[in-house]
Design an enzyme around this catalytic site. Structure first.
Site, PDB file in Angstrom:
ATOM      1  N   LYS A  49      62.210  79.029   3.691  1.00 32.29           N
ATOM      2  CA  LYS A  49      60.924  78.686   3.593  1.00 32.29           C
ATOM      3  C   LYS A  49      59.986  79.238   4.305  1.00 32.29           C
ATOM      4  O   LYS A  49      60.382  79.220   5.442  1.00 32.29           O
ATOM      5  CB  LYS A  49      60.940  77.106   3.566  1.00 32.29           C
ATOM      6  CG  LYS A  49      59.584  76.240   3.357  1.00 32.29           C
ATOM      7  CD  LYS A  49      59.658  74.812   3.497  1.00 32.29           C
ATOM      8  CE  LYS A  49      58.630  74.047   3.448  1.00 32.29           C
ATOM      9  NZ  LYS A  49      58.664  72.580   3.472  1.00 32.29           N
ATOM     10  N   HIS A  56      63.685  67.587   1.153  1.00 29.47           N
ATOM     11  CA  HIS A  56      62.628  67.571   2.441  1.00 29.47           C
ATOM     12  C   HIS A  56      63.094  67.153   3.708  1.00 29.47           C
ATOM     13  O   HIS A  56      63.901  65.865   3.520  1.00 29.47           O
ATOM     14  CB  HIS A  56      61.500  67.244   1.685  1.00 29.47           C
ATOM     15  CG  HIS A  56      60.189  67.799   2.364  1.00 29.47           C
ATOM     16  ND1 HIS A  56      59.771  67.256   3.706  1.00 29.47           N
ATOM     17  CD2 HIS A  56      59.239  68.787   2.118  1.00 29.47           C
ATOM     18  CE1 HIS A  56      58.591  67.703   4.111  1.00 29.47           C
ATOM     19  NE2 HIS A  56      58.451  68.664   3.220  1.00 29.47           N
ATOM     20  N   CYS A  78      55.642  74.245  -0.380  1.00 30.40           N
ATOM     21  CA  CYS A  78      55.592  73.301  -1.668  1.00 30.40           C
ATOM     22  C   CYS A  78      54.362  73.405  -2.576  1.00 30.40           C
ATOM     23  O   CYS A  78      54.328  73.404  -3.722  1.00 30.40           O
ATOM     24  CB  CYS A  78      55.701  71.756  -1.232  1.00 30.40           C
ATOM     25  SG  CYS A  78      55.082  71.225   0.502  1.00 30.40           S
ATOM     26  N   HIS A  88      51.192  66.005  -3.677  1.00 26.94           N
ATOM     27  CA  HIS A  88      50.672  66.822  -2.737  1.00 26.94           C
ATOM     28  C   HIS A  88      49.805  67.810  -3.248  1.00 26.94           C
ATOM     29  O   HIS A  88      49.831  69.072  -2.955  1.00 26.94           O
ATOM     30  CB  HIS A  88      51.907  67.651  -2.099  1.00 26.94           C
ATOM     31  CG  HIS A  88      51.734  68.148  -0.809  1.00 26.94           C
ATOM     32  ND1 HIS A  88      52.402  69.134  -0.308  1.00 26.94           N
ATOM     33  CD2 HIS A  88      50.468  68.120   0.155  1.00 26.94           C
ATOM     34  CE1 HIS A  88      51.639  69.667   1.003  1.00 26.94           C
ATOM     35  NE2 HIS A  88      50.742  68.794   1.022  1.00 26.94           N
ATOM     36  N   ASP A  97      62.891  69.555  -3.968  1.00 30.41           N
ATOM     37  CA  ASP A  97      62.078  69.833  -2.668  1.00 30.41           C
ATOM     38  C   ASP A  97      62.879  70.626  -1.633  1.00 30.41           C
ATOM     39  O   ASP A  97      63.892  70.201  -0.972  1.00 30.41           O
ATOM     40  CB  ASP A  97      61.530  68.771  -2.188  1.00 30.41           C
ATOM     41  CG  ASP A  97      60.243  69.199  -1.407  1.00 30.41           C
ATOM     42  OD1 ASP A  97      60.137  70.302  -0.825  1.00 30.41           O
ATOM     43  OD2 ASP A  97      59.354  67.995  -1.288  1.00 30.41           O
ATOM     44  N   ASP A  98      62.585  71.922  -1.210  1.00 34.62           N
ATOM     45  CA  ASP A  98      63.345  72.971  -0.466  1.00 34.62           C
ATOM     46  C   ASP A  98      64.647  72.969  -0.460  1.00 34.62           C
ATOM     47  O   ASP A  98      65.716  73.185   0.465  1.00 34.62           O
ATOM     48  CB  ASP A  98      63.183  71.907   0.911  1.00 34.62           C
ATOM     49  CG  ASP A  98      61.625  71.848   1.432  1.00 34.62           C
ATOM     50  OD1 ASP A  98      60.747  72.537   0.921  1.00 34.62           O
ATOM     51  OD2 ASP A  98      61.316  71.133   2.664  1.00 34.62           O
ATOM     52  N   ARG A 141      53.745  73.870  -6.603  1.00 36.14           N
ATOM     53  CA  ARG A 141      53.608  72.787  -7.575  1.00 36.14           C
ATOM     54  C   ARG A 141      52.133  73.114  -8.219  1.00 36.14           C
ATOM     55  O   ARG A 141      52.015  72.715  -9.335  1.00 36.14           O
ATOM     56  CB  ARG A 141      53.477  71.559  -6.756  1.00 36.14           C
ATOM     57  CG  ARG A 141      54.545  71.099  -5.915  1.00 36.14           C
ATOM     58  CD  ARG A 141      54.629  70.093  -4.929  1.00 36.14           C
ATOM     59  NE  ARG A 141      55.933  70.097  -4.360  1.00 36.14           N
ATOM     60  CZ  ARG A 141      56.901  69.313  -4.648  1.00 36.14           C
ATOM     61  NH1 ARG A 141      56.769  68.413  -5.620  1.00 36.14           N
ATOM     62  NH2 ARG A 141      58.051  69.281  -3.839  1.00 36.14           N
ATOM     63  N   LYS A 184      56.819  63.151  -5.513  1.00 38.66           N
ATOM     64  CA  LYS A 184      55.762  63.921  -4.656  1.00 38.66           C
ATOM     65  C   LYS A 184      54.702  64.574  -5.426  1.00 38.66           C
ATOM     66  O   LYS A 184      55.001  65.597  -6.511  1.00 38.66           O
ATOM     67  CB  LYS A 184      56.686  65.060  -3.878  1.00 38.66           C
ATOM     68  CG  LYS A 184      55.862  65.880  -2.771  1.00 38.66           C
ATOM     69  CD  LYS A 184      56.700  66.301  -1.909  1.00 38.66           C
ATOM     70  CE  LYS A 184      55.802  67.664  -1.540  1.00 38.66           C
ATOM     71  NZ  LYS A 184      56.758  68.610  -0.398  1.00 38.66           N
ATOM     72  N   ASP A 203      61.080  73.806  -5.220  1.00 39.69           N
ATOM     73  CA  ASP A 203      59.750  74.398  -5.124  1.00 39.69           C
ATOM     74  C   ASP A 203      59.877  75.515  -4.445  1.00 39.69           C
ATOM     75  O   ASP A 203      58.558  76.119  -4.093  1.00 39.69           O
ATOM     76  CB  ASP A 203      58.927  73.312  -4.533  1.00 39.69           C
ATOM     77  CG  ASP A 203      59.469  72.648  -3.522  1.00 39.69           C
ATOM     78  OD1 ASP A 203      60.439  73.001  -3.046  1.00 39.69           O
ATOM     79  OD2 ASP A 203      58.538  71.813  -2.763  1.00 39.69           O
ATOM     80  N   ASN A 204      60.805  75.945  -3.484  1.00 40.54           N
ATOM     81  CA  ASN A 204      60.941  76.695  -2.518  1.00 40.54           C
ATOM     82  C   ASN A 204      62.092  76.869  -1.942  1.00 40.54           C
ATOM     83  O   ASN A 204      63.014  76.031  -2.145  1.00 40.54           O
ATOM     84  CB  ASN A 204      59.743  76.693  -1.179  1.00 40.54           C
ATOM     85  CG  ASN A 204      59.714  75.619  -0.816  1.00 40.54           C
ATOM     86  OD1 ASN A 204      58.461  74.845  -0.801  1.00 40.54           O
ATOM     87  ND2 ASN A 204      60.602  75.058  -0.147  1.00 40.54           N
TER      88      ASN A 204
END
Length: 579
Positions: free
Chosen positions: A384, A222, A69, A133, A31-32, A73, A131, A327-328
């Protein structure tokens, strides 16, 4: 027919399993995480588990996702463009004039099927841990979207040490286990817990002869960035020279490793502060924040290593395909700096602090801000939220059973929507039925088998939009627009093979290509139902506005209490003065 033939070829190439074996699939999502944040992608951060995966697979150096994110996903699990799968933006950042219109729901649409559903129909066990989301109403939780077993965080993020929200817009951190509300244990660290749950899920059904699909969605890195002190300690002196020095260091390492062209030019982002203008105390504080970030990456890698060792212990490692990606790009947000006193008061109410001595440990709230985010994305520009390469281009590794040749780099233009077609090809699973939207990506199997060096032809286009930031890829070129405050709101044209740092705008020198790609983007936007954002839209500012509206009554009550306390205090001071 082609998919069946390729799948058979893949099975033949698996020396450690029989021709009839069906590969397990492990999908790991960070994540991130920035482009150069892991060891196989020229990072100083130690990630030996991912390094071993890279040695046994292919590193994709031109892989793209969405710059936020949930859209990534949704595309990762469906292979369908974010504007057609219900998640063109995270719901927390969606302006009111878009929400609910034209598929702008912010939750996963029922017009798409997930790869979990398709693999389950193929005979796989399907698991998710981490996660989610993608919606938390009963019809959108994982067990209704193809997963047999699940332990998930519903929101965009949360504390990594306890069941606590990380933004004022959330009242709590909603975790679910098999679609039922779930209470986290007192002893909890997110990366460790996510792996523990993934192992438990596999172990509960191992030995019945069925292959498994396991999706591990980490919270690392994140915000709030948090890591056990022993991981942070390894990097205490690593970042004392500051963010610009780190960006330069990673740039040189990325060029030397062949991750980007030697013609790459490194730009300094306008949002990067002058390190030398900071006080010694400020430098010390930011350096430790980045040390916590590095420690969180390494902690994630350690627990990935535990998961790999578990698969070896049960005899499944050699028959498993691993996909790892982010994810980014890295997170530039600094809520304290951006939202000021209201956020500080909320943090104190929640028990968070920013004490230097315990940065990253329980109750600590750490961010790395835009300056170190630029370093994490080096040698790319932006991060991001933005459509620059630093926001969209992330590390990806595909490794394991049947992947040949190993230890190689692929510079082919790839996209997150390619993962579902690839996994269906690998497993022999069928595409969604005609009543569902079909995946728009390309199978990467020809790259994994060493049969080809690209999956998209020169004339094929790949469009993108999120929050008004937009791009279109065609051949070696990229058309891109980034809105303020980091962008200028204008279209630019780059050759991202020679110039992945997006330093040389070719719009004026290649006017015909520029106009052609603008027309291609308009076609993409029309076909996918892209809606314009309001004038002055900024994703982070919209998150703040939506936070206020989500808890408007509570904020008003708090202000009323504050006003009453101030009034009482003033009355008492006047009485004392009169006496």
């Amino acid at each position: 027919m082609l998919r069946r033939n390729l799948c058979c070829l893949l099975l033949i190439l698996m020396p450690s399993v029989s021709e009839a074996a069906t590969p397990n699939i492990v999908l790991i999502l960070a994540d991130d995480l920035g482009f150069t944040d892991i060891q196989p992608f020229a990072s100083e951060i130690s990630t030996p588990s991912l390094a071993v995966l890279a040695e046994n697979g292919v590193r994709f150096t031109n892989h793209h996702v969405a710059a936020s994110c949930a859209p990534t996903r949704a595309m990762l699990l469906t292979g369908v463009d974010s504007h057609l799968n219900g998640v063109p933006n995270i719901p927390e950042a969606m302006p009111p004039n878009q929400l609910g219109r034209n598929g702008y729901d912010g939750v996963l649409s029922h017009q798409v099927q997930t790869v979990a559903t398709l693999l389950r129909d193929r005979g796989y066990h399907t698991y998710v841990s981490g996660k989610w989301h993608l919606g938390k109403d009963p019809s959108r939780l994982p067990n209704q979207r193809g997963f047999e077993r699940s332990v998930i965080l519903a929101e965009s993020g949360a504390d990594n040490w306890s069941q606590r929200p990380y933004l004022p817009m959330y009242r709590t951190a909603n975790w679910y286990k098999d679609d039922q509300p779930h209470q986290l244990p007192e002893e909890f660290y997110s990366s460790e817990y996510i792996v523990d749950q993934a192992i438990e899920q596999i172990d509960s059904q191992h030995g019945d002869g069925q292959a498994f699909f396991s999706y591990l969605a980490f919270q690392a890195v994140h915000i709030p960035v948090q890591a056990p002190a022993e991981y942070r300690a390894m990097y205490e002196t690593q970042y004392q020279q500051g963010w610009s020095a780190l960006r330069q260091q990673r740039y040189r390492a990325a060029v030397a490793a062949g991750l980007v062209s030697s013609s790459t030019t490194l730009l300094e982002m306008d949002s990067t502060a002058d390190w030398d203008a900071l006080t010694e105390g400020e430098q010390r504080d930011w350096a430790r924040r980045m040390a916590v970030y590095a420690g969180m990456v390494q902690a994630m890698d350690h627990h990935i290593g535990r998961f790999v060792e578990y698969l070896k212990s049960i005899g499944e490692y050699d028959n498993t395909v691993f996909v790892f990606m982010s994810d980014n790009g890295p997170e530039p947000a600094d809520p304290v700096g951006q939202f000021g006193l209201p956020f500080v008061l909320w943090m104190k109410a929640m028990g968070y602090n920013t004490d230097y001595e315990t940065l990253g440990e329980p109750d600590s709230y750490v961010v790395i801000g835009p300056s170190f985010a630029s370093a994490a994305a080096s040698p790319l520009s932006y991060y991001k939220y933005y459509a620059g390469e630093g926001g969209l281009r992330v590390p990806m590794i595909i490794a394991g059973a049947g992947v040949e040749p190993r230890g190689q780099l692929s510079s082919a233009l790839t996209h997150v929507t390619d993962i579902v077609p690839t996994l269906l090809e690998l497993s022999g699973a069928s595409m969604p039925g005609a009543q569902y939207r079909q995946p728009t990506g390309k199978s990467l199997l020809p790259l994994l088998l060493g049969q080809d060096d690209r999956v998209r032809q020169e004339h094929e286009t790949l469009g993108y939009e999120l929050g008004g930031n937009a791009a279109l890829f065609k051949g070696d070129y990229k058309l891109v627009k980034n809105l303020p405050p980091a962008g200028d709101g204008h279209w630019h044209l780059y050759n991202i093979v020679d110039d992945p740092g997006e330093s040389r705008d070719l719009a004026a020198s290649l006017p015909e290509r520029f106009a052609e790609m603008q027309a291609d983007y308009e076609d993409y936007a029309q076909r996918n139902g892209v809606l314009p954002v309001p004038d002055g839209y900024e994703q982070l500012r919209q998150v703040s506005r939506n936070s206020i509206m989500a808890r408007k009554a509570e904020w008003m009550s708090a202000l009323l209490v504050l006003f009453v306390l101030i009034y009482i205090g003033v009355r008492r001071r006047r009485k004392r003065a009169g006496a």
